[in-house]
Design a protein around this motif. Sequence first.
Motif, PDB file in Angstrom:
ATOM      1  N   GLU A 157       0.920  -5.587  -7.982  1.00 36.29           N
ATOM      2  CA  GLU A 157       1.566  -4.309  -7.680  1.00 36.29           C
ATOM      3  C   GLU A 157       1.118  -3.866  -6.300  1.00 36.29           C
ATOM      4  OE1 GLU A 157       1.409   0.293  -9.246  1.00 36.29           O
ATOM      5  OE2 GLU A 157       1.184  -1.326 -10.711  1.00 36.29           O
ATOM      6  N   SER A 200      -1.331  -0.176  -4.871  1.00 35.55           N
ATOM      7  CA  SER A 200      -1.726   0.449  -6.135  1.00 35.55           C
ATOM      8  C   SER A 200      -2.973   1.319  -6.008  1.00 35.55           C
ATOM      9  CB  SER A 200      -1.937  -0.625  -7.210  1.00 35.55           C
ATOM     10  OG  SER A 200      -3.009  -1.469  -6.878  1.00 35.55           O
ATOM     11  N   GLU A 210       0.968 -11.543 -11.340  1.00 35.86           N
ATOM     12  CA  GLU A 210       1.869 -10.461 -10.941  1.00 35.86           C
ATOM     13  C   GLU A 210       1.039  -9.416 -10.216  1.00 35.86           C
ATOM     14  OE1 GLU A 210       4.654  -6.851 -12.768  1.00 35.86           O
ATOM     15  OE2 GLU A 210       4.065  -8.531 -14.055  1.00 35.86           O
ATOM     16  N   THR A 218       5.565  -6.555  -8.824  1.00 33.96           N
ATOM     17  CA  THR A 218       6.091  -5.461  -9.635  1.00 33.96           C
ATOM     18  C   THR A 218       7.168  -4.686  -8.871  1.00 33.96           C
ATOM     19  OG1 THR A 218       3.948  -5.224 -10.732  1.00 33.96           O
ATOM     20  CG2 THR A 218       5.486  -3.384 -10.936  1.00 33.96           C
ATOM     21  N   GLY A 219       8.348  -4.549  -9.514  1.00 29.75           N
ATOM     22  CA  GLY A 219       9.433  -3.790  -8.903  1.00 29.75           C
ATOM     23  C   GLY A 219      10.324  -4.577  -7.972  1.00 29.75           C
ATOM     24  N   TYR A 220      10.031  -5.866  -7.789  1.00 25.39           N
ATOM     25  CA  TYR A 220      10.827  -6.716  -6.896  1.00 25.39           C
ATOM     26  C   TYR A 220      11.373  -7.906  -7.683  1.00 25.39           C
ATOM     27  CZ  TYR A 220       8.811  -4.035  -3.059  1.00 25.39           C
ATOM     28  OH  TYR A 220       8.434  -3.019  -2.211  1.00 25.39           O
ATOM     29  N   VAL A 240      -1.798  -7.258 -11.737  1.00 25.48           N
ATOM     30  CA  VAL A 240      -1.395  -6.592 -12.976  1.00 25.48           C
ATOM     31  C   VAL A 240      -1.562  -7.516 -14.176  1.00 25.48           C
ATOM     32  CG1 VAL A 240       0.531  -5.478 -14.167  1.00 25.48           C
ATOM     33  CG2 VAL A 240       0.249  -5.166 -11.717  1.00 25.48           C
ATOM     34  N   SER A 241      -1.165  -8.768 -13.994  1.00 27.03           N
ATOM     35  CA  SER A 241      -1.250  -9.738 -15.093  1.00 27.03           C
ATOM     36  C   SER A 241      -1.464 -11.127 -14.516  1.00 27.03           C
ATOM     37  CB  SER A 241       0.016  -9.708 -15.953  1.00 27.03           C
ATOM     38  OG  SER A 241       1.152 -10.065 -15.180  1.00 27.03           O
ATOM     39  N   LYS A 288       4.962 -13.145  -8.920  1.00 25.39           N
ATOM     40  CA  LYS A 288       5.754 -11.966  -9.288  1.00 25.39           C
ATOM     41  C   LYS A 288       5.176 -10.725  -8.633  1.00 25.39           C
ATOM     42  CE  LYS A 288       7.824  -9.570 -13.235  1.00 25.39           C
ATOM     43  NZ  LYS A 288       7.922  -9.465 -14.711  1.00 25.39           N
TER      44      LYS A 288
END
Length: 201
Positions: free
Chosen positions: A105, A108, A103, A90-92, A140-141, A88
Amino acid sequence: MTKIGVLALQGAIREHIHQIESLGCKAVAVKTVEDLNGLDGLILPGGESTTMRKLLDRYDLLEPIQALAQQGIPMFGTCAGLILLAKKITGYETPHLGLMDVEVERNSFGRQVDSFEVELSIPSIGDDIPAVFIRAPHIVSIGDHVEILATYEDRIVLAKDGQFLGCSFHPELTEDVRVLQYFIDMVNEFTKTSKAKTNSI
């Protein structure tokens, strides 16, 4: 001899190849599907993830790399390579390879002008490890089975998910090869286990 491929479409390719060879392994610049044959491990280098994705599609490498992952081949993504690996972004809406249960980003830690170098203490690898951050992402996660190996300013910057290793920084832009050695140890362990299974059949 352990055979490590480096995705050679764009990004920090020569630096990875130099480090791989300095550790006594054979380095293969991967530009075609045929270059994936016989690899023991694969490195996805830093660069620009959107450009790299377009080139993966252009050279029909996306699905063959995913198939290689299904065989259990260890893979190491650095910076943009981490973004390619992540399940994943982020934002996509959709990932690229979608292999590592994290996930991420993008950018960043800021823009190109915000690049910096720090020293990290990584319990699984060692102390005072230089880490170069250039338009770096962070994790992020993570999924339930992902192991956090290093953080910087409370952000996850190095993690391991089974056969997948991903980091935010560029270990290949320093003279320190300990992070790469950690990955090669993963590769050698996989190769050893695979041979043992083959011999038991």
